[in-house]
Design a protein around this motif. Sequence first.
Motif, PDB file in Angstrom:
ATOM      1  N   ILE A   1       0.850  -1.190   0.000  1.00  0.00           N
ATOM      2  CA  ILE A   1       0.000   0.000   0.000  1.00  0.00           C
ATOM      3  C   ILE A   1       0.888   1.243   0.000  1.00  0.00           C
ATOM      4  O   ILE A   1       2.116   1.149   0.107  1.00  0.00           O
ATOM      5  N   GLY A   2       0.263   2.422  -0.085  1.00  0.00           N
ATOM      6  CA  GLY A   2       1.006   3.665  -0.223  1.00  0.00           C
ATOM      7  C   GLY A   2       2.037   3.915   0.863  1.00  0.00           C
ATOM      8  O   GLY A   2       3.167   4.323   0.580  1.00  0.00           O
ATOM      9  N   THR A   3       1.664   3.674   2.124  1.00  0.00           N
ATOM     10  CA  THR A   3       2.592   3.945   3.230  1.00  0.00           C
ATOM     11  C   THR A   3       3.818   3.038   3.155  1.00  0.00           C
ATOM     12  O   THR A   3       4.942   3.483   3.411  1.00  0.00           O
ATOM     13  N   ARG A   4       3.604   1.778   2.783  1.00  0.00           N
ATOM     14  CA  ARG A   4       4.729   0.842   2.658  1.00  0.00           C
ATOM     15  C   ARG A   4       5.628   1.244   1.482  1.00  0.00           C
ATOM     16  O   ARG A   4       6.862   1.201   1.581  1.00  0.00           O
ATOM     17  N   ILE A   5       5.011   1.645   0.382  1.00  0.00           N
ATOM     18  CA  ILE A   5       5.786   2.061  -0.790  1.00  0.00           C
ATOM     19  C   ILE A   5       6.612   3.298  -0.460  1.00  0.00           C
ATOM     20  O   ILE A   5       7.795   3.392  -0.816  1.00  0.00           O
ATOM     21  N   HIS A   6       5.997   4.265   0.251  1.00  0.00           N
ATOM     22  CA  HIS A   6       6.717   5.476   0.634  1.00  0.00           C
ATOM     23  C   HIS A   6       7.914   5.137   1.519  1.00  0.00           C
ATOM     24  O   HIS A   6       9.025   5.671   1.337  1.00  0.00           O
ATOM     25  N   LYS A   7       7.721   4.238   2.470  1.00  0.00           N
ATOM     26  CA  LYS A   7       8.799   3.839   3.375  1.00  0.00           C
ATOM     27  C   LYS A   7       9.953   3.202   2.597  1.00  0.00           C
ATOM     28  O   LYS A   7      11.133   3.506   2.848  1.00  0.00           O
ATOM     29  N   GLU A   8       9.616   2.329   1.641  1.00  0.00           N
ATOM     30  CA  GLU A   8      10.645   1.662   0.838  1.00  0.00           C
ATOM     31  C   GLU A   8      11.415   2.681  -0.010  1.00  0.00           C
ATOM     32  O   GLU A   8      12.637   2.589  -0.160  1.00  0.00           O
ATOM     33  N   LEU A   9      10.690   3.659  -0.566  1.00  0.00           N
ATOM     34  CA  LEU A   9      11.334   4.657  -1.423  1.00  0.00           C
ATOM     35  C   LEU A   9      12.245   5.586  -0.624  1.00  0.00           C
ATOM     36  O   LEU A   9      13.305   5.997  -1.113  1.00  0.00           O
ATOM     37  N   VAL A  10      11.827   5.940   0.592  1.00  0.00           N
ATOM     38  CA  VAL A  10      12.660   6.788   1.452  1.00  0.00           C
ATOM     39  C   VAL A  10      13.997   6.102   1.723  1.00  0.00           C
ATOM     40  O   VAL A  10      15.060   6.739   1.733  1.00  0.00           O
ATOM     41  N   GLN A  11      13.959   4.791   1.910  1.00  0.00           N
ATOM     42  CA  GLN A  11      15.187   4.034   2.143  1.00  0.00           C
ATOM     43  C   GLN A  11      16.095   4.037   0.913  1.00  0.00           C
ATOM     44  O   GLN A  11      17.305   3.834   1.017  1.00  0.00           O
TER      45      GLN A  11
END
Length: 206
Positions: free
Chosen positions: A71-81
């Motif tokens: 979902i969006g929050t997980r994708i955002h977290k992965e991209l920040v990394q």
Amino acid sequence: MVSMYKWQRIKALYAQGVSIRKIAKTVGVSRNTVRKYLRDVNPPEFKARKHEKQLDQYREEIQTMLHKGYIGTRIHKELVQKGYKGSLSSVHRFLRAFKEDDKADKLATTRVETDPGRQMQYDWKEWMLPVAGKPVKIYIHEVVLSCSRMKHYAFSLSITTADVIRALAESFDFFGGYALELVMDNAKQMVITHRGTVSFVTMMIF
């Protein structure tokens, strides 16, 4: 401004003979909006925000994550990394646009099939071809029989009414005839005048 998916759906429904009133109800927009985008040959253009443009470099990775069910929050977290510095809301906007584009692609490739001899479809697109080391713009005319999906291609260096008529005439010779109905996209070359929401087109008799 409507999304690319809604713009293509308006065009597709109108090409199938659906009324403006029904298109408006189906797509969820006003009748005036339907008329506006039926008049527009070019699709709507969107100006992406800075962080949303930055997300383009992660497009393939985002697609993979969506296929995994992220979902969006997980994708955002992965991209920040991975170094992305944009906000979660930018990711959500990008995901909405991404999904709309995917719907539009599926709609654009949906076949319209009819009984033999009933319908044929015409469209054209631009192509850059290197000639003597310099790019030259050519136009590819495609005519498809809706039933058999048999295709004919013609080429030109311009895109005028005469070019379209020549391409259609060549396809009729190739197929050995023509269908009862011709569905055209990008048909502005055949329009000779506009009166309100009605377009008067060049009539062709073969």
